[in-house]
Structure formats: structure tokens, C-alpha cells
Motif scaffolding. Structure first.
Motif, PDB file in Angstrom:
ATOM      1  N   LYS A  56       0.867  -1.310   0.023  1.00  0.00           N
ATOM      2  CA  LYS A  56       0.080  -0.136  -0.212  1.00  0.00           C
ATOM      3  C   LYS A  56       0.861   1.220  -0.034  1.00  0.00           C
ATOM      4  N   GLN A  57       1.875   0.960   0.735  1.00  0.00           N
ATOM      5  CA  GLN A  57       2.745   2.424   0.801  1.00  0.00           C
ATOM      6  C   GLN A  57       3.474   2.741  -0.467  1.00  0.00           C
ATOM      7  N   ARG A  58       4.106   1.578  -1.005  1.00  0.00           N
ATOM      8  CA  ARG A  58       4.639   1.756  -2.190  1.00  0.00           C
ATOM      9  C   ARG A  58       3.790   2.170  -3.241  1.00  0.00           C
ATOM     10  N   GLU A  59       2.597   1.736  -3.391  1.00  0.00           N
ATOM     11  CA  GLU A  59       1.678   2.044  -4.382  1.00  0.00           C
ATOM     12  C   GLU A  59       1.477   3.757  -4.272  1.00  0.00           C
ATOM     13  N   SER A  60       1.358   4.387  -3.112  1.00  0.00           N
ATOM     14  CA  SER A  60       1.173   5.521  -2.910  1.00  0.00           C
ATOM     15  C   SER A  60       2.541   6.249  -3.224  1.00  0.00           C
ATOM     16  N   TYR A  61       3.446   5.923  -2.988  1.00  0.00           N
ATOM     17  CA  TYR A  61       4.892   6.429  -3.123  1.00  0.00           C
ATOM     18  C   TYR A  61       5.063   6.494  -4.840  1.00  0.00           C
ATOM     19  N   ASN A  62       4.618   5.452  -5.349  1.00  0.00           N
ATOM     20  CA  ASN A  62       4.531   5.374  -7.051  1.00  0.00           C
ATOM     21  C   ASN A  62       3.958   6.409  -7.446  1.00  0.00           C
ATOM     22  N   PHE A  63       2.473   6.465  -7.022  1.00  0.00           N
ATOM     23  CA  PHE A  63       1.647   7.512  -7.423  1.00  0.00           C
ATOM     24  C   PHE A  63       2.461   9.021  -7.289  1.00  0.00           C
ATOM     25  N   LEU A  64       2.943   9.461  -6.118  1.00  0.00           N
ATOM     26  CA  LEU A  64       3.625  10.626  -6.056  1.00  0.00           C
ATOM     27  C   LEU A  64       4.803  10.939  -7.051  1.00  0.00           C
ATOM     28  N   THR A  74       2.665  17.516  -5.946  1.00  0.00           N
ATOM     29  CA  THR A  74       2.611  16.426  -4.993  1.00  0.00           C
ATOM     30  C   THR A  74       2.279  16.643  -3.486  1.00  0.00           C
ATOM     31  N   VAL A  76      -0.082  17.534  -0.678  1.00  0.00           N
ATOM     32  CA  VAL A  76      -1.624  17.077  -0.502  1.00  0.00           C
ATOM     33  C   VAL A  76      -2.284  18.321  -0.194  1.00  0.00           C
TER      34      VAL A  76
END
Length: 167
Positions: A56-64, A74, A76
Motif C-alpha cells: 500500500k505504501q509503495r503504491e502511494s509512493y509510486n503515485f507521487l 505532490t 496534499v
């Protein structure tokens, strides 16, 4: 790399940890600034390992990362501020007050220029506020929206409205 496996990340973390862990410097007479920097590096490596091995954290990081690569905000707070401005302006447009929405939408696209819907509404509001004098800016904004999302219904709706007014 962006697609590094969890095992690759774990190995990289241990390599950094072996180099920068405070135990490595225990017998050395180093100044406190240097030791503080070593602790910062070790802490950053631990945080990176934690983020990149949690799905989950990696998905958020990749999104950013993707937003940053596209030159999009980036922060928020900036994203939320732009969205708030847009929602207020959208309400004005839907109540027939598009000209009043123009400054809000101008600020929203300045804060977050990656949202197609922002650009479509902005183009319509520019035309409502400036009439024929704003037609070029309005068309550019709506074209920008369609380049970002070619099936955006609102963009076509607003183009139709503008064309009807302009004959």
C-alpha cells in the motif's frame, strides 16, 4: 529501480545499514555533526525500506513519483486546495454564474494544472467572463482538457455552448 523486488530492496537496505549503522562508528572519535548525518542516512534507509516493502505504501509512493515526473503537485495541501476551489467554482457554473467562477478556476489550474476537468470548466468560465475577447484563451483551455482526457463530456458540452453563443 521502480520495479525492484522486495528481496532486492531488503538486500540494498542491509548494505546501507552495514555502512551507516551507529555501531560501526562506536570506536571512532567523530564529531557529533558527522554522527548525526550518519544517523540521518541510516534512518532514511530504514524508512525507504519500510515504504518500499509495504504494498500500500509503495503504491502511494509510486503515485507521487508519477505526479512529480509529470510536473504535477505532490503536496496534499495544494491538491486539496485546488480541489476545493474547483468544487466551489463548479457549483457556480452549474448555477449559471460561470463568470464569477473564473478567478477560482484560474487559481485551481495554477495550483494543479494536471486535471482535465479543471481546464474544461476554466475555459467555459473564461468565455463567460470575457466573451469574444476571451475566446482564444477559452478554446486553448478546453483543448488542454481534451489533450489530458479526450473523452471528457464536459469539455464537449462547453465547446458546444461556446459555439452556439459565437454562432
Amino acid at each position: 529501480s521502480k520495479d525492484a523486488s522486495k528481496e532486492t530492496i531488503r538486500q540494498a537496505y542491509f548494505e546501507v545499514a552495514r555502512t551507516w549503522h551507529s555501531d560501526r562508528f562506536a570506536d571512532l572519535d567523530l564529531d557529533s555533526d558527522w554522527l548525526h548525518k550518519a544517523e540521518e542516512i541510516f534512518g532514511a534507509a530504514g524508512e525507504a525500506q519500510k515504504v518500499l516493502t509495504d504494498d500500500k505504501q509503495r503504491e502511494s509512493y509510486n503515485f507521487l513519483l508519477e505526479r512529480k515526473e509529470k510536473g504535477l503537485p505532490t503536496d496534499v495541501n495544494v491538491i486539496l486546495e485546488a480541489e476545493g476551489l474547483f468544487q466551489r467554482a463548479k457549483g457556480l457554473v452549474r448555477r449559471g454564474q460561470a463568470a464569477a467562477a473564473e478567478p477560482l478556476l484560474r487559481e485551481a489550474v495554477t495550483l494543479n494544472h494536471g486535471e482535465a476537468e479543471f481546464w474544461a470548466y476554466f475555459g467555459y468560465a473564461v468565455h463567460a467572463a470575457q466573451g469574444r475577447a476571451g475566446i482564444e484563451e477559452a478554446r486553448e483551455a478546453i483543448d488542454n482538457a481534451l489533450q489530458r482526457k479526450e473523452d471528457l463530456d464536459e469539455a464537449y458540452e462547453f465547446l458546444g455552448r461556446i459555439c452556439r453563443v459565437e454562432g
